[in-house]
Design an enzyme around this catalytic site. Structure first.
Site: not given
Ligand SMILES: N[C@@H](CCC(=O)N[C@@H](CS)C(=O)NCC(=O)O)C(=O)O
Length: 219
Positions: A11
């Site tokens: 990630s």
């Molecule tokens: N803007 C957030 C983005 C966080 C994000 O979208 N993370 C993704 C993984 S890269 C996530 O948690 N995805 C799981 C989902 O959306 O269900 C940050 O910078 O922390």
């Protein structure tokens, strides 16, 4: 008390937090949340972070998510000085501008390009590719005559942006088209302790996933 980081190795926003923690010598207790298996959707995780995203930091009961907010917090709370996130309003504003630029342009566009192939079974989207190049052109301009993305000193914006740029490279973008970026990228990689194992390995995982999926889709 240990500081817990809920994360998943490939990630991108998790990688920027881990990179900065390593630079600050802040020890993190890593807790894997496998987002492919949907661990982030569990009721326990949602109770901690209703947005159900990674990374999430738990510092002795203080819970914070959104990677760029975590980067600021780690410097404010644990750095021995404020050089990576200065308190001076103008210096900080410039760093914040770059962080928001990363959040809404660079990382966003890399994710769009990646996810359509990796998770939505679509072929390479030329518009998305073009949009990635547009943001790199802008970043290249910001870096004109500058050592770091927000000026003469390294800042938390470099930690966020190096991850996004490494993802684009892993997705096949040739950074040599952007000389200021290519020079800064080399500088950042050697200045950030643990860079190769913390960030590059994750970027490579993303790149492999993208290329393998593309191969399957075109066979
Ligand atoms: N803007 C957030 C983005 C966080 C994000 O979208 N993370 C993704 C993984 S890269 C996530 O948690 N995805 C799981 C989902 O959306 O269900 C940050 O910078 O922390």
């Amino acid at each position: 008390m240990p500081i817990d980081l809920y994360y998943f190795p490939p990630s991108p926003p998790c990688r920027s937090v881990m990179l900065l923690a390593k630079s600050l010598d802040v020890k993190l207790q890593l807790k894997v949340i496998n987002i492919i298996n949907g661990d982030q959707k569990s009721p326990e995780y949602a109770k901690m972070n209703p947005q159900q995203t990674i990374p999430t930091l738990d510092d002795d009961g203080f819970i914070i998510w959104e990677s760029r907010a975590i980067l600021g917090y780690l410097v404010n709370q644990y750095a021995k000085d404020d050089t990576l996130y200065p308190k001076d309003p103008k210096e900080r504003a410039l760093i914040d501008q770059r962080l928001y630029f990363d959040a809404s342009y660079i990382s966003q566009r890399a994710t769009e390009y990646f996810k359509k192939v990796a998770f939505m079974s679509q072929l390479v989207n030329e518009d998305d590719l073009e949009k990635m190049h547009e943001t790199l052109q802008l970043l290249n301009t910001f870096l004109d005559g500058q050592l770091w993305v927000a000026g003469p000193n390294m800042s938390i914006a470099d930690f966020a942006i190096v991850v996004s740029v490494s993802n684009m490279e892993a997705l096949g973008v040739d950074l040599n088209e952007y000389p200021n970026i290519a020079n800064w990228y080399t500088r950042a990689r050697s200045a950030m302790p643990g860079y190769e194992e913390i960030n590059q390995a994750g970027a490579m995982m993303m790149g492999e996933m993208f290329k393998n999926r593309l191969k399957e889709l075109t066979q």
